[in-house]
Enzyme design. Structure first.
Site, PDB file in Angstrom:
ATOM      1  N   GLU A   1     -10.104   3.924   6.034  1.00 22.04           N
ATOM      2  CA  GLU A   1      -9.326   4.371   7.194  1.00 22.04           C
ATOM      3  C   GLU A   1     -10.187   5.093   8.233  1.00 22.04           C
ATOM      4  O   GLU A   1     -10.070   4.835   9.425  1.00 22.04           O
ATOM      5  CB  GLU A   1      -8.145   5.236   6.750  1.00 22.04           C
TER       6      GLU A   1
ATOM      7  N   HIS B   1      -9.634  -4.126   9.595  1.00 17.01           N
ATOM      8  CA  HIS B   1      -9.543  -3.876   8.153  1.00 17.01           C
ATOM      9  C   HIS B   1      -9.976  -5.100   7.345  1.00 17.01           C
ATOM     10  O   HIS B   1     -10.311  -4.965   6.170  1.00 17.01           O
ATOM     11  CB  HIS B   1      -8.103  -3.519   7.762  1.00 17.01           C
TER      12      HIS B   1
ATOM     13  N   HIS C   1      -7.045  -2.405  14.908  1.00 16.52           N
ATOM     14  CA  HIS C   1      -7.219  -1.645  13.661  1.00 16.52           C
ATOM     15  C   HIS C   1      -6.933  -2.523  12.441  1.00 16.52           C
ATOM     16  O   HIS C   1      -7.755  -2.620  11.528  1.00 16.52           O
ATOM     17  CB  HIS C   1      -6.302  -0.423  13.702  1.00 16.52           C
ATOM     18  N   GLU C   2      -5.792  -3.160  12.444  1.00 26.71           N
ATOM     19  CA  GLU C   2      -5.428  -3.968  11.269  1.00 26.71           C
ATOM     20  C   GLU C   2      -6.378  -5.146  11.115  1.00 26.71           C
ATOM     21  O   GLU C   2      -6.785  -5.485  10.008  1.00 26.71           O
ATOM     22  CB  GLU C   2      -3.976  -4.463  11.353  1.00 26.71           C
TER      23      GLU C   2
ATOM     24  N   GLU D   1       0.855  -1.185   0.000  1.00 31.77           N
ATOM     25  CA  GLU D   1       0.000   0.000   0.000  1.00 31.77           C
ATOM     26  C   GLU D   1       0.893   1.238   0.000  1.00 31.77           C
ATOM     27  O   GLU D   1       1.868   1.278   0.758  1.00 31.77           O
ATOM     28  CB  GLU D   1      -0.907   0.039   1.235  1.00 31.77           C
TER      29      GLU D   1
ATOM     30  N   GLY E   1       2.844   2.291  10.986  1.00 36.17           N
ATOM     31  CA  GLY E   1       2.601   1.473  12.167  1.00 36.17           C
ATOM     32  C   GLY E   1       2.435   0.006  11.804  1.00 36.17           C
ATOM     33  O   GLY E   1       3.121  -0.864  12.341  1.00 36.17           O
ATOM     34  N   ALA E   2       1.534  -0.274  10.864  1.00 37.80           N
ATOM     35  CA  ALA E   2       1.284  -1.655  10.479  1.00 37.80           C
ATOM     36  C   ALA E   2       0.447  -1.679   9.211  1.00 37.80           C
ATOM     37  O   ALA E   2      -0.067  -0.649   8.788  1.00 37.80           O
ATOM     38  CB  ALA E   2       0.550  -2.395  11.594  1.00 37.80           C
ATOM     39  N   MET E   3       0.305  -2.890   8.648  1.00 36.10           N
ATOM     40  CA  MET E   3      -0.389  -3.022   7.367  1.00 36.10           C
ATOM     41  C   MET E   3      -1.284  -4.250   7.351  1.00 36.10           C
ATOM     42  O   MET E   3      -0.872  -5.342   7.735  1.00 36.10           O
ATOM     43  CB  MET E   3       0.671  -3.100   6.252  1.00 36.10           C
TER      44      MET E   3
ATOM     45  N   ASN F   1      -2.479  -6.405   5.219  1.00 38.13           N
ATOM     46  CA  ASN F   1      -2.478  -7.398   4.141  1.00 38.13           C
ATOM     47  C   ASN F   1      -3.344  -8.602   4.493  1.00 38.13           C
ATOM     48  O   ASN F   1      -3.299  -9.097   5.609  1.00 38.13           O
ATOM     49  CB  ASN F   1      -1.052  -7.891   3.890  1.00 38.13           C
TER      50      ASN F   1
END
Ligand code: PHE
Ligand code: ZN
Length: 878
Positions: free
Chosen positions: A313, A294, A290-291, A122, A254-256, A258
């Protein structure tokens, strides 16, 4: 970075993709400098297409071979990608490319971190892995084969097969390329499992480097709580057999999220009591949530294009804040979020970087992962929920998931769901997505007692174009209280005209004895000026306006310090109680700065009451005791027409804090003892709140005892929260030297703790020395330009030290600019983000302005400046 000339992309130019992808097969032959990526992609024409061009994004790739339906082709290649003649109907594209993860310092695409391979795609990183239509509205199932000698090889979806030197993964859920991920390394896992609401068992893992295995337990618990919460509150179940998290030391964000393989900055997942603070634990819990969230809001339903970024987001931040409120204290979370919004989003929205929650154009999308898109985007959802009510919100969300599962959706789709579920017209509400800037909300009030009800209405009322809204009371005899609101949004860069927005204003009324006489009522403001009438009141009420901070606006109201002190003592809304104290502190500080006034006794008295109030949550009391940041004060001074002087601001805060210490002197030892947490460390909200208050009290005590107690605490501390609080106190009192040396020796092998060591000595340094301390630390062998955490711990900390960064001789600016220029060649994304610390440059005196401008221009003039940084500096300079 060989960027092509900057091009602006516009939302209005969106066209559907010409070709859709049916499925993707990727093979990775991993090698540090010569990784081969072999792709096999089935394309089909998009029935909705408006043109037929076949274009694949690709950057920094060496094309080895390419075939269409098995026949070799020679595409036309540019810096951005390739185009090629293709058949009219479906076909298979095959390509082999070579890439070099070991030299990828931008940390975008496939790169290496501490010996492991990992990816970050991303927003537009997949194009650095292979040729592909790298846009979120092209979604496909992926099959991935990884070949390498490394013991652990991971990708999205479920594992399907593996053997000596290879592993294969299949992700059945179609997804855009930005959610692709691959990890390979010498990793160990902290395993667990979760049984979903329909009874499916999911394997969970947190993968780390061998030395970090003892830091995974907390993150794992947070993950399981998140999975359960999303089932309970949103009815959302996980949809694969396995969920993997990997901790990576070098990571820009912070993080992703995927799909099935979340990749985390190690600072956002690894925790242990010895090495992490309470604040770290809370942040980790929120980011894991949060991740994970998603998976539905972002992955199952993704964004049509990057202008819609807030669709995933804003909603996901809103969801993670709900989660934290449920897990911890809702008022404390709300207050912390508002502090953060005002510190990061307001300056953005009121300066040269201002943009709508849904921007209309960009040059580099990486520059739009902003507080506006994330935090204001979440505020917008909170307002929507408040306006339609909890039940309608739940129905609308159910409809959203049902209608758009598998879609790449837009803000229009999102709002349509709410219109369909509630029958409301959200045309005006949509301005929250399209209009930038922070609305200012002016309030005036009018009181007519029962006795003088016959006198003519006041001028304010008469001026109101519309008949005022009747709120309460009807025919009950008594006085009439009218609140008149005027909203005005100042022009922002690129947007001078502003129309009125829908503002949900939560209001309660208190009687003169402090009792609540009108409970929280939602006023719905839609016009530029609007009055609301409360009747049947026995005495003039004291209003509590914008409870829970029901809209992200600046409230402008002439209020006496006495009234603020009254609300501080009596308001039933915790947010507004805090707000009253905060405003009292702020106004007092402003008077000290502008007129050299003495500290405000009402604030000092209020604080001595609050701090002793053992009915109040210690975490809440700790928040009450904290003063507005120097940068916030600078902003207020600027708005009031005074050029802020960073040194005077810093001095005023020092003076007020010292006076608070003097005022509380007698109570400090007892209060501090009361807040001591006995027994084994727990990061839960209860003990963490006590430690937060104890930390504030230790800060005050240090001003009285020269650091004696802090030194004792430093020595005896058995967790990082206590240790770091004590160290901060010692540094501030000028006695940090020995403790800093001891701290370094104790923790030199732990990168995350050493980040704290860098950060603290700069952030807590005397402003006159901060730039020198930062400079010295850049010469330390552990300073690592390539590691974003270390860079932020150093340069970000300098920017946080307001008076230190703004040192009048410009040393702070020059140091930061020097390092930004160096970093840009390696990591454009982190460089560009950090440029935003210059965004308020026009607010300061001519001397500082000239120095900041000169340094910004120095950055702009660097040859081969990245597109990311060029766009940011250009916007800041205006
Ligand atoms: N999408 C990530 C999140 O919000 C943030 C991110 C953006 C991470 C871009 C990396 C790169 O959780
Ligand atoms: Zn996110």
């Amino acid at each position: 970075m060989r960027d092509s000339p900057p091009q602006t992309v516009y939302l209005k130019d969106y066209t559907p993709p010409a070709w859709l992808v049916e499925d993707v097969h990727l093979t990775f032959r991993l090698a540090a400098k010569t990784t081969r990526v072999i792709s096999r992609i089935r394309f089909a024409p998009n029935p909705d297409r408006v043109d037929q061009t076949f274009f694949l994004h690709g950057e920094d790739l060496v094309l080895i071979s390419s075939h269409i339906d098995g026949v070799a082709v020679t595409p036309k290649i540019t810096a951005e990608g390739l185009s090629c003649d293709v058949p009219d109907g479906p076909f298979i594209w095959e390509a082999e490319v070579e890439i070099s993860p070991a030299t990828n310092t931008a940390l975008e695409g496939l790169y290496m971190s501490g010996g492991m391979y990992c990816t970050q795609c991303e927003a537009e990183g997949f194009r650095k892995i292979t040729y592909y239509p790298d846009r979120p509205d092209v979604m496909a199932p992926f099959t991935v084969r990884i070949e390498s000698d490394l013991p652990v090889m991971l990708s999205n979806g479920n594992p399907v097969a593996k053997g000596e030197g290879w592993a294969e993964w299949h992700d059945p859920w179609k997804k855009p390329s930005y959610l692709f991920a691959l990890v390979a390394g010498d990793l160990v896992n902290h395993p667990d499992s979760f049984t979903t609401m329909s009874g499916r068992d999911v394997e969970l893992n947190i993968w780390v480097r061998p030395g970090d295995l003892h830091k995974c337990a907390f993150g794992m618990e947070a993950l399981k709580k998140s999975m359960k919460w999303d089932e309970d509150v949103y009815g959302r179940e996980y949809d694969l057999d396995i969920f993997n998290i990997v901790a990576v030391d070098d990571f820009n964000m912070g993080a992703m999220e995927n799909k099935g393989l979340n990749i985390f900055n190690s600072s956002a997942v690894l925790a242990s009591p010895e090495t992490s603070t309470d604040a770290n634990f809370e942040r980790i819990e929120a980011i894991i949530a949060h991740e994970y969230f998603h998976n539905w809001t972002g992955n199952r339903i993704t964004c049509r294009d990057w202008f819609q970024l807030c669709l995933k987001e804003g909603l996901t931040v809103y969801r993670d804040s709900q989660f934290t409120s449920d897990m911890r204290s809702a008022p404390v979370k709300r207050i912390s979020d508002v502090i953060d919004l005002r510190a990061r989003q307001f300056p953005e929205d009121q300066g040269p970087l201002s943009h709508p929650v849904r921007p209309e154009s960009f040059q580099e999308i990486n520059n739009f992962y902003t507080a506006t898109v994330y935090e204001k985007g979440a505020e917008v959802i909170g307002m929507l929920k408040r306006l339609v009510g909890d039940e309608a919100y739940a129905q609308a969300l159910d409809l959203y998931f049902e209608r758009h599962d598998g879609d790449a959706a837009t803000i229009e789709d999102w709002l349509q769901v709410f219109e369909d579920a509630t029958g409301r017209d959200l045309t005006q509400f949509k301005r929250w997505y399209t209009q930038s800037g922070t609305p200012r909300l002016k309030v005036t009030e009018d009181w007519t007692s029962a006795d003088d009800a016959s006198r003519p209405p006041s001028r304010d009322l008469a001026a109101s174009p519309e008949a005022p809204d009747q709120v309460r009371g009807g025919d009950t005899p008594g006085g009439t209280y009218t609140l008149t609101f005027e909203q005005h949004t100042p022009g922002t860069s690129g947007q001078t005209e502003k129309a009125p927005q829908v503002l949900p204003i939560a209001v309660g009324l208190l009687g003169p004895n402090g009792d609540e006489i009108t409970p929280t009522t939602l006023l719905e403001m839609t016009q530029a000026k609007q009055s609301f009438v409360f009747t049947g009141l026995s005495a003039r009420p004291i209003p509590s306006i914008l409870r829970e901070f029901s809209a992200p606006v600046v409230l402008e109201r002439e209020t006496s310090a006495d009234e603020r002190a009254f609300l501080l003592a009596h308001d039933t809304d915790p947010f507004n109680r805090w707000e009253a104290g905060r405003q009292l502190a702020r106004d007092g500080l402003i008077a000290m700065i502008r007129n050299g006034s003495p500290a405000d006794d009402r604030w000092l008295e209020g604080m001595s009451r609050v701090v002793r109030d053992d009915t109040a949550d210690p975490a809440f009391r700790a928040l009450m005791l904290s003063l507005p940041a120097d940068s916030e004060l600078a902003q207020v001074l600027h708005e009031q027409g005074t050029t802020p002087d960073p040194d005077t601001i810093w001095q005023a805060r020092e003076t007020l804090t010292q006076q608070l210490a003097d005022t509380l002197q007698d109570a400090l030892p007892r209060l501090h003892a009361e807040m001591t947490v006995e027994g084994a460390y727990s990061p839960d909200a209860g003990p963490a709140g006590r430690r937060a208050l104890a930390g504030k009290l230790l800060g005050l005590t240090t001003r009285l005892d020269g650091g004696a107690q802090a030194a004792r605490q430093y020595t005896s501390a058995d967790n990082m929260t206590l240790q770091l609080t004590a160290l901060a106190c010692l540094i501030r009192s000028g006695r940090g030297e020995d403790a800093l040396a001891a701290f370094y020796n104790r923790w030199k092998d732990d990168r995350l703790v050493i980040d704290k060591w860098f950060m603290l000595q700069i952030a807590e340094a005397d402003p006159a020395r901060a730039a020198d301390v930062a400079k010295t630390l850049t010469e330390h062998p552990d300073f690592d330009l390539k590691n974003p955490n270390r860079f932020r711990a150093t340069m970000g900390a300098l920017a946080m030290n307001h008076a230190g960064f703004h040192r009048a001789d410009g040393e702070g600016y020059a140091l930061l600019a020097d390092w930004l220029i160096r970093l840009d060649a390696l990591n454009p994304q982190t460089t560009a983000r950090m440029c935003s610390v210059f965004q308020a440059w026009r607010r300061y005196d001519a001397g500082r302005q000239a120095l900041m401008q000169r340094n910004l221009e120095r950055i702009a003039a660097k040859s081969d400046l990245s597109r990311d940084t060029a766009e940011m500096v250009g916007r800041i300079l205006g």
